[in-house]
Design a protein around this motif. Structure first.
Motif, mmCIF file in Angstrom:
data_model
loop_
_atom_site.group_PDB
_atom_site.id
_atom_site.type_symbol
_atom_site.label_atom_id
_atom_site.label_comp_id
_atom_site.label_asym_id
_atom_site.label_seq_id
_atom_site.Cartn_x
_atom_site.Cartn_y
_atom_site.Cartn_z
ATOM 1 N N THR A 1 0.833 -1.198 0.000
ATOM 2 C CA THR A 1 0.000 0.000 0.000
ATOM 3 C C THR A 1 0.865 1.244 0.000
ATOM 4 N N TYR A 2 0.223 2.318 -0.441
ATOM 5 C CA TYR A 2 0.834 3.633 -0.261
ATOM 6 C C TYR A 2 0.342 4.128 1.080
ATOM 7 N N VAL B 1 5.045 4.040 5.826
ATOM 8 C CA VAL B 1 4.738 3.076 6.884
ATOM 9 C C VAL B 1 4.724 1.672 6.291
ATOM 10 N N ASP B 2 4.472 1.605 4.996
ATOM 11 C CA ASP B 2 4.520 0.317 4.301
ATOM 12 C C ASP B 2 5.979 -0.019 4.011
ATOM 13 N N MET B 3 6.376 -1.269 4.274
ATOM 14 C CA MET B 3 7.791 -1.603 4.164
ATOM 15 C C MET B 3 8.285 -1.587 2.729
ATOM 16 N N LEU B 4 7.442 -2.011 1.798
ATOM 17 C CA LEU B 4 7.878 -2.015 0.406
ATOM 18 C C LEU B 4 8.050 -0.576 -0.072
ATOM 19 N N LEU B 5 7.132 0.274 0.359
ATOM 20 C CA LEU B 5 7.233 1.688 0.011
ATOM 21 C C LEU B 5 8.504 2.277 0.614
ATOM 22 N N PHE B 6 8.762 1.894 1.857
ATOM 23 C CA PHE B 6 9.978 2.348 2.523
ATOM 24 C C PHE B 6 11.196 1.934 1.713
ATOM 25 N N ILE C 1 11.154 -9.373 2.463
ATOM 26 C CA ILE C 1 10.314 -10.378 1.816
ATOM 27 C C ILE C 1 10.034 -11.519 2.791
ATOM 28 N N TYR C 2 11.067 -11.893 3.548
ATOM 29 C CA TYR C 2 10.877 -12.972 4.520
ATOM 30 C C TYR C 2 9.790 -12.604 5.526
ATOM 31 N N LEU C 3 9.891 -11.387 6.077
ATOM 32 C CA LEU C 3 8.883 -10.953 7.057
ATOM 33 C C LEU C 3 7.500 -10.948 6.430
ATOM 34 N N TYR C 4 7.471 -10.492 5.191
ATOM 35 C CA TYR C 4 6.198 -10.419 4.474
ATOM 36 C C TYR C 4 5.587 -11.805 4.338
ATOM 37 N N SER D 1 1.102 -8.959 4.440
ATOM 38 C CA SER D 1 1.107 -7.508 4.318
ATOM 39 C C SER D 1 2.512 -6.957 4.511
ATOM 40 N N PHE D 2 2.768 -5.810 3.882
ATOM 41 C CA PHE D 2 4.025 -5.094 4.085
ATOM 42 C C PHE D 2 3.853 -3.981 5.099
ATOM 43 N N ASP D 3 2.642 -3.832 5.607
ATOM 44 C CA ASP D 3 2.353 -2.690 6.456
ATOM 45 C C ASP D 3 2.998 -2.861 7.827
ATOM 46 N N LEU D 4 3.741 -1.866 8.246
ATOM 47 C CA LEU D 4 4.467 -1.970 9.512
ATOM 48 C C LEU D 4 3.519 -2.226 10.673
ATOM 49 N N GLN D 5 2.393 -1.530 10.689
ATOM 50 C CA GLN D 5 1.471 -1.709 11.804
ATOM 51 C C GLN D 5 0.915 -3.135 11.845
ATOM 52 N N LEU D 6 0.574 -3.642 10.658
ATOM 53 C CA LEU D 6 0.048 -5.011 10.628
ATOM 54 C C LEU D 6 1.140 -6.017 10.976
ATOM 55 N N LEU D 7 2.353 -5.760 10.515
ATOM 56 C CA LEU D 7 3.444 -6.685 10.828
ATOM 57 C C LEU D 7 3.732 -6.692 12.322
ATOM 58 N N MET D 8 3.545 -5.534 12.964
ATOM 59 C CA MET D 8 3.770 -5.489 14.402
ATOM 60 C C MET D 8 2.673 -6.264 15.125
ATOM 61 N N LEU D 9 1.472 -6.182 14.603
ATOM 62 C CA LEU D 9 0.353 -6.867 15.248
ATOM 63 C C LEU D 9 0.406 -8.375 15.038
ATOM 64 N N TYR D 10 0.688 -8.754 13.806
ATOM 65 C CA TYR D 10 0.656 -10.185 13.489
ATOM 66 C C TYR D 10 2.005 -10.642 12.965
ATOM 67 N N PRO D 11 3.008 -10.706 13.810
ATOM 68 C CA PRO D 11 4.289 -11.216 13.326
ATOM 69 C C PRO D 11 4.175 -12.710 13.068
ATOM 70 N N GLY D 12 5.145 -13.255 12.390
ATOM 71 C CA GLY D 12 5.109 -14.688 12.106
ATOM 72 C C GLY D 12 5.364 -15.499 13.363
ATOM 73 N N ASP D 13 5.231 -16.790 13.229
ATOM 74 C CA ASP D 13 5.524 -17.678 14.348
ATOM 75 C C ASP D 13 6.998 -17.581 14.714
ATOM 76 N N THR D 14 7.269 -17.831 15.987
ATOM 77 C CA THR D 14 8.651 -17.947 16.389
ATOM 78 C C THR D 14 9.186 -19.250 15.818
ATOM 79 N N GLN D 15 10.306 -19.160 15.126
ATOM 80 C CA GLN D 15 10.784 -20.353 14.424
ATOM 81 C C GLN D 15 12.056 -20.908 15.032
ATOM 82 N N GLN D 16 12.271 -22.160 14.719
ATOM 83 C CA GLN D 16 13.455 -22.849 15.230
ATOM 84 C C GLN D 16 14.705 -22.274 14.580
ATOM 85 N N PRO D 17 15.828 -22.331 15.304
ATOM 86 C CA PRO D 17 17.080 -21.885 14.688
ATOM 87 C C PRO D 17 17.405 -22.729 13.460
#
Lengths: 504, 530
Positions: free
Chosen positions: B89-90, B145-150, B196-199, B211-227
C-alpha cells in the motif's frame, strides 16, 4: 473430395472459420512481411524511410489487434486442432514483442542511414522475425514451437550479417547460424523423444498423457532436458551463452537491440508454456536443472560483465545474467513465480531496448562505436540521452523507482515464498556485483573526456529516435512506479494460460 | 483543510519543482536557483505547518492484547492501494520520530539549495533537479509506513545521489561514489530479502494475503521459528537472520565502525553544498531505520544482539574520534567526527530505554544541524585559502571575524558544551547509557573528551596563532554565507537553552518505541487469534 481426403488421413475437417479471428494478429503482420518484401523491389533507395513507416504501421495495427484480442475473451481458446493458443498469456507476450519491435523500427532509419546499411529487406526481415516470435509465444504444439523458432532464427541469421562487408558482422551471422542450428537440433531431438513417450505433439495432449503416466521414463526426461537446452540457447542462459557476446557485438546494433530482447521474450514464453504448464507434473525431476542453470547464468553473466570494455559486450553478459533472474520464475513452481517472470520480461524489454537504443545513437559513419572510451563524457554533449541511459542502467541493476527493481522483487519474493531461499540469495549476491559494472558505465558518461583527446562527436538524434527513447524511459518508470498496471495484466495472463495455467 | 493529503503534498512539492525546473532555460541560472530555493522553501513551510498541527499527546489505542498490541500511532495518515495483488500500500504517516527528522530534512535541503553557488556550479539545472529528487526520496523514507514503500524510497534515494556524487566534487569522486553505492546496495539488498521474509511469514490478515504494512506486521508477526541448523551447527533463528540483515543495512548507512570506510572518501570528495544534506540527513536515515524498524519488528533479536550493537556504537565513538584526531585534512576531521557523533546516536538507541531513545532522536536533529554547518564552514575556508591542510592555515581570526564567531558557536555545539544543543542530546543519551550499564557511559565519556580535543584544536589552529601565508589574502564570509550560517548557529543555541518543543513532539512516540522494544517476544499460541 477434400473432406473425404481429410477424413482419410484422420483430420476432423476444416478448422472453424473463427480460428481465423484468433490468428488475426499473425495474419496482419504476415501480410506486412510479404508486402514489404515485394515493395522493396520497386522502392527507390531515397524512399526507403517510407518502408520504415509502413512497417511501423503494420506493427501498430498488429498491436492494436492484440489489444483488442485481450478483451475478446469469447474467442480465447485453442485453435487449429490445439496447436495454437489464443490466450492472454500469448497476447501479453505479443504485446511486449510488438512494442519492442516498434521501438526498434523507430530507431532503425537514423542508425542504418549513418551506417550506410539502409536496405529495404531490413524491415521485412524484422517483421518476419516478429511473426515467428508471435507464433512461438502462442504455440501450443511442438510443431508450431519449432516453426516459430525457425522463422525467427532464419530472419535473424540474415539480419546479423546485415553489415555484409564487415568481418565482424559476418562472423556474427555465421556463429549464430552454426550454434543456432545446433540448438534447434537439440530442441527437435528433445521434441521427438517427448513425442515418442507421450504420442502427442499438442501440449494439451502431452500434459494429459503425462498426468496419466505418473511414472517418468528416462527417455522422457532426456527429451525434456534436450528441449531445455534448446530453449536455454535461445534465451542465452549460461552455459549455453557463449555465442551471445560475439553475436551481439558483431551484429548491427539495431539488430542487437531487437534480438537481445524479443528473442528472449518469445523463447521465455514458450519455455514457461512448456515447462511451467505442460511439464508441471514432472516438476520435481527438472527443477534442479533449471535452478542450476539460473544460478550459473547469474554468476557467469555478472562476473564476465565486470571485465568488459565494450558496452555491447557488457550488455550481452548482462543479458545472460538477466536470463538467470528470469529463470528463477521457472525454477520456482507457483503462479506468483510465473507472474514474476512475465513482469520481468516486460521490464527487461523496456530497459534493455532503451540501453541498446542509446548505443545505436553512438554509431559513427560506417562503424559501430561501443567502447567505454566512446561513451565517456556523453553527459556533456547529450545530457538527456545520458540521463536516460543512466536510468536504464539503474533499472538493469534493479534500483527503484525503475522497472528492474520490481522484476527482481517479484521473482525473489516468489522464490522465498516457496522456500527456495538459496536462489534468492544467489540473486541478491550477484545483483550487488552487477551494480559495479552498470554504474561504471554511468560514471564514464559523467566524466569529462580526457585532456587533449577530442571527444567523439555524436550524431544528432533523429526525431523518431527521441520518441523511442522517451517511450522506453516512460516504460521503465511506469513499470517501476505504477506497478499494478502491468502486474495485474501479468496475473490475468498467467491465469489465462492454455492448455492449463501453471499450478491452477 | 483537514481533507488535504498534506504528507503527499510534502512528497510531491520537490518532485513537482524538479519537473518545473525543466521548463526554465538552462542559461537563466538565477531563475534556476530561485525556483529550487522556492521549492524547498515551500516544503519547509508545509512541514512547519505540520509540526504546529502535530498532536503532542495523541491517545494511543491498544489494537491487540499485551504490549505487542500497541502499534505505532501515526498522524496525518494516508492509505491507498498500490499493488493490491500483493498487499503493498501507499501508506504514509508521521510520528514523533519522523516529525522532527522531516523538519531537519526540509531545513537541510533548503540550506543546500541556498548554499549552491549559481555562478560557479556547472550544469546547475541538473544539480538542482537532483537535489530536489533526493529530497523527495528522503522524505518518502521518513513518511512511509509500508515496508515495500519504505524500501522503494530507501533504495531509490541512491539514484539521484549517485548522479550528484558522480558528477560534482573532487577528482577522486568516481571511485568514492562506487564505494558508497556498492556498500549501500550490498546492505540494502540483504534487507530486501529480510523484508520479503517478514512479508511471507506475517500472519495473513483479514485481507487474505500477507502484508508489508508496519502496523500489521507489528500486530501479526510470524511464528517464532526454530534456529537454522547448518552441518549440525545451530545458527540463528530466521528472525535473527532478518534482524542482522536490517541491522547491516542500517549500520552501513549510519555508518557504524567497521562499516564506515565509505564515509571519509565520499565526504572528502563531495562539495560542501551537497554535504549539507548528504551528511545532514542521509546518514540520519540509518539511525531512523534502526528505531523505526529494528526496535518495532525485532523486539527479541534486538535484545539478543544488544551488547554487540552497543559495542559497535562505543567503538564508533572512540575510534571515530581517534581518527579525527589523526587527520590533518580539515574536511576529513569533520567527516570522522561525524562517525563519532553518530556512534552516540546509536548508543542511545541500543540503550533500549526511554532516555536513550529520546536522546537519540534529539541528537539526530542536533547532529544534522551541526554537521551541515561544520561542512559549510570547512568549505568556506577551503574555498578561500585553497587548502584543506590544518597545518597550512592559521590566524583566520583577524581576517574573518564573522566566520570566527560563528565557527566558535558551531565548535562549542559540536563538542557538547552545556547550553548548546548537543549537550541536551548527549547528556540524555549518557543518562540512558548509564541506566543500561555504567561502563557504557564511562566509555562514551572518553569520546566526549576526545571530541573536545579535536574540535578545539581545529578551531584554535585555524583561527588563532599568527597569520599563515595561505590566509594572508582571505576575505570574510559575505552576507549570503552569513545568512546560511546564522540561523544554524541560532538554532543550536535555541535548542540548547530551550529543548522543550523537541521533547514534546518526540515523547509519546519514544514511549511507544521503548514499550515495543522491551516487550517480551510474543508467545506463539495467542497469535492466531487477533
Amino acid at each position: 473430395m477434400t473432406h473425404a481426403l481429410m477424413a482419410a488421413i484422420g483430420m476432423p475437417g476444416f478448422p472453424p472459420a473463427e480460428d481465423l479471428v484468433r490468428l488475426l494478429p499473425v495474419l496482419i503482420l504476415s501480410t506486412g512481411f510479404v508486402l514489404l518484401l515485394l515493395l522493396d523491389l520497386v522502392t527507390p533507395p531515397s524512399a526507403r524511410t517510407a518502408l520504415a513507416v509502413l512497417s511501423a504501421v503494420f506493427l501498430a495495427a498488429t498491436l492494436g489487434a492484440v489489444i483488442l484480442g485481450w478483451f475478446d475473451t469469447a474467442h480465447h481458446g485453442l485453435a487449429y486442432y490445439g496447436s495454437y493458443a489464443y490466450d492472454r498469456f500469448g497476447l501479453f507476450v505479443d504485446g511486449i514483442i510488438l512494442a519492442s519491435a516498434l521501438v526498434v523500427v523507430l530507431i532503425s532509419p537514423g542508425y542504418l542511414n549513418r551506417r550506410g546499411l539502409h536496405y529495404g529487406e531490413y524491415y521485412a526481415l524484422i517483421l518476419g522475425a516478429t511473426v515467428g516470435m508471435m507464433l512461438l509465444a502462442a504455440a501450443s504444439s511442438l510443431v508450431v514451437i519449432f516453426l516459430g523458432i525457425e522463422l525467427l532464427s532464419v530472419s535473424l541469421y540474415i539480419l546479423c550479417g546485415f553489415a555484409h562487408t564487415e568481418e565482424r558482422s559476418q562472423e556474427s551471422a555465421l556463429k549464430y547460424l552454426m550454434l543456432g542450428g545446433f540448438a534447434s537440433g537439440f530442441l527437435l531431438y528433445g521434441m521427438a523423444l517427448v513425442y515418442g513417450e507421450t504420442g502427442h505433439t499438442t501440449l494439451t495432449g502431452i500434459r494429459a498423457s503425462l498426468d496419466a503416466l505418473h511414472g517418468t521414463d528416462s527417455l522422457l526426461l532426456i527429451g525434456i532436458g534436450l528441449m531445455f537446452v534448446g530453449f536455454a540457447f535461445k534465451i542465452s542462459a549460461a552455459p549455453f551463452h557463449t555465442w551471445t557476446p560475439d553475436v551481439y557485438q558483431g551484429a548491427p546494433t539495431s539488430v542487437t537491440t531487437f534480438m537481445s530482447v524479443t528473442t528472449k521474450v518469445a523463447a521465455f514464453a514458450a519455455l514457461i508454456r512448456v515447462f511451467s504448464s505442460t511439464f508441471e507434473g514432472t516438476y520435481l525431476k527438472w527443477n534442479g536443472i533449471v535452478a542450476f542453470v539460473a544460478i550459473v547464468s547469474m554468476v557467469i553473466g555478472n562476473l564476465a560483465a565486470l571485465g568488459q570494455t565494450s558496452v555491447k559486450r557488457m550488455l550481452a553478459y548482462s543479458g545472460v545474467a538477466q536470463a538467470g533472474y528470469m529463470l528463477i520464475g521457472v525454477a520456482v513452481q507457483s503462479p506468483q513465480a510465473t507472474v514474476g517472470s512475465l513482469y520481468y520480461l516486460a521490464a527487461y524489454a523496456a530497459m534493455n531496448i532503451g540501453a541498446f537504443a542509446v548505443i545505436t545513437m553512438m554509431a559513427g559513419r560506417g562503424e559501430d562505436l561501443d567502447s567505454y572510451d566512446s561513451i565517456r563524457g556523453l553527459a556533456f554533449r547529450r545530457p538527456y540521452v545520458a540521463a536516460a541511459m543512466g536510468l536504464f542502467l539503474f533499472s538493469l541493476g534493479g534500483f527503484p523507482p525503475t522497472a528492474g527493481f520490481f522484476g527482481k522483487f517479484f521473482v525473489f519474493s516468489a522464490a522465498i515464498q516457496h522456500g527456495q531461499i538459496a536462489l534468492a540469495l544467489w540473486g541478491i549476491a550477484t545483483s550487488a556485483v552487477s551494480v559495479f559494472y552498470y554504474l561504471k558505465v554511468g560514471l564514464l558518461m559523467y566524466s569529462r573526456p580526457r585532456e587533449g583527446e577530442a571527444g567523439y562527436d555524436w550524431a544528432r538524434t533523429t526525431v523518431a529516435g527521441s520518441v523511442a527513447l522517451a517511450a522506453t524511459t516512460a516504460g521503465t518508470l511506469v513499470l517501476g512506479i505504477f506497478t499494478y498496471l502491468i502486474y495485474s495484466a501479468a496475473t490475468l495472463a498467467q491465469m489465462g494460460t492454455f492448455p492449463v495455467p501453471p499450478n491452477s | 483543510m483537514t481533507n488535504v493529503p498534506w504528507l503527499t503534498v510534502v512528497l510531491v512539492i520537490p518532485l513537482g519543482t524538479a519537473i518545473l525546473l525543466q521548463l526554465v532555460p538552462r542559461s537563466d541560472r538565477g531563475a534556476i536557483k530561485a525556483v529550487t530555493v522556492l521549492g524547498t522553501l515551500a516544503t519547509a513551510g508545509v512541514v512547519a505547518g505540520l509540526l504546529i498541527a502535530f498532536d503532542r499527546n495523541p491517545v494511543i489505542h491498544a489494537v491487540g492484547p499485551g504490549p505487542q498490541g500497541v502499534v505505532l500511532a501515526f498522524q496525518f495518515e494516508e492509505i491507498h492501494s498500490w499493488i493490491p495483488a500483493i498487499g503493498a500500500t501507499y501508506h504514509v504517516g508521521l510520528d514523533g520520530l519522523s516529525a522532527w527528522l522531516l523538519a531537519l530534512d526540509a531545513g537541510v535541503f533548503l540550506l543546500g539549495a541556498v548554499a549552491i553557488s549559481s555562478r560557479t556550479t556547472e550544469r546547475l539545472k541538473f544539480y538542482c533537479g537532483l537535489l530536489l529528487l533526493t529530497q523527495a526520496a528522503t522524505i518518502g523514507v521518513l513518511l512511509s509506513v509500508d515496508m515495500l514503500l519504505f524500501y522503494f524510497f530507501w533504495e531509490g534515494m541512491l539514484v539521484p545521489l549517485y548522479f550528484l556524487l558522480a558528477s560534482y566534487g573532487d577528482r577522486d569522486r568516481g571511485r568514492a561514489t562506487l564505494k558508497f553505492i556498492g556498500y549501500t546496495v550490498a546492505g540494502s539488498l540483504l534487507m530486501l530479502l529480510a523484508i520479503i521474509y517478514l512479508y511471507v511469514h506475517s500472519r495473513p490478515t483479514a485481507l487474505g494475503h500477507p502484508s508489508f504494512d508496519l502496523q500489521l506486521l507489528m500486530l501479526y508477526p510470524g511464528d517464532t521459528q526454530q534456529p537454522v541448523t547448518f552441518l549440525g551447527l545451530q545458527l540463528l533463528t530466521p528472525q535473527q537472520f532478518a534482524f542482522v540483515a536490517f541491522a547491516l543495512a542500517f549500520a552501513i548507512k549510519v555508518p557504524l565502525v567497521p562499516f564506515h570506510t565509505w564515509l571519509p572518501d565520499s565526504y572528502a570528495n563531495c562539495p560542501p553544498a551537497t554535504l549539507t544534506f548528504f551528511a545532514g540527513i542521509v546518514s540520519k536515515l540509518g539511525a531512523f531505520g534502526f528505531i523505526r524498524y529494528g526496535l518495532t519488528l525485532f523486539p527479541g533479536p534486538v535484545h539478543d544482539f544488544q551488547w554487540i550493537l552497543e559495542g559497535l556504537a562505543i567503538l564508533s565513538i572512540i575510534y571515530g574520534a581517534m581518527l579525527a584526531l589523526a587527520q590533518s585534512d580539515i574536511k576529513r576531521i569533520v567527516a570522522y567526527s561525524s562517525i563519532s557523533h553518530l556512534g552516540f546516536i546509536a548508543l542511545g538507541i541500543f540503550a533500549l530505554n526511554l532516555n536513550g531513545i529520546n536522546g537519540a532522536i534529539i541528537q539526530m536533529v542536533n547532529h544534522g544541524l551541526i554537521i551541515a554547518a561544520l561542512f559549510l564552514v570547512v568549505g568556506y575556508i577551503e574555498a578561500r585559502t585553497g587548502t584543506r591542510d590544518r597545518h597550512a592555515i592559521s590566524g583566520l581570526e583577524r581576517r574573518m571575524p564573522w566566520l570566527y564567531a560563528l565557527f566558535l558557536v558551531i565548535t562549542l555545539a559540536g563538542l557538547g558544551m552545556p547550553g548548546m544543543n548537543s549537550f541536551v542530546g548527549e547528556f540524555t543519551i549518557m543518562l540512558g547509557a548509564f541506566q543500561a550499564s555504567p561502563l557504557l557511559a564511562v566509555l562514551a565519556g572518553v569520546g566526549v573528551m576526545l571530541a573536545c580535543w579535536y574540535m578545539l584544536r581545529l578551531h584554535q589552529g585555524l583561527m588563532h596563532e599568527p597569520l599563515s601565508p595561505a590566509a594572508e589574502t582571505v576575505r570574510d564570509i559575505g552576507a549570503a554565507e552569513r545568512l546560511v550560517l546564522l540561523p544554524l548557529a541560532a538554532l543550536m543555541v535555541l535548542i540548547g537553552v530551550y529543548p522543550k518543543p523537541l521533547g514534546d513532539i518526540t515523547r509519546s512516540s519514544a514511549v511507544q518505541y521503548v514499550t515495543r522494544a522491551s516487550a517480551p517476544p510474543p508467545p506463539v499460541a495467542t497469535l492466531g487469534t487477533p
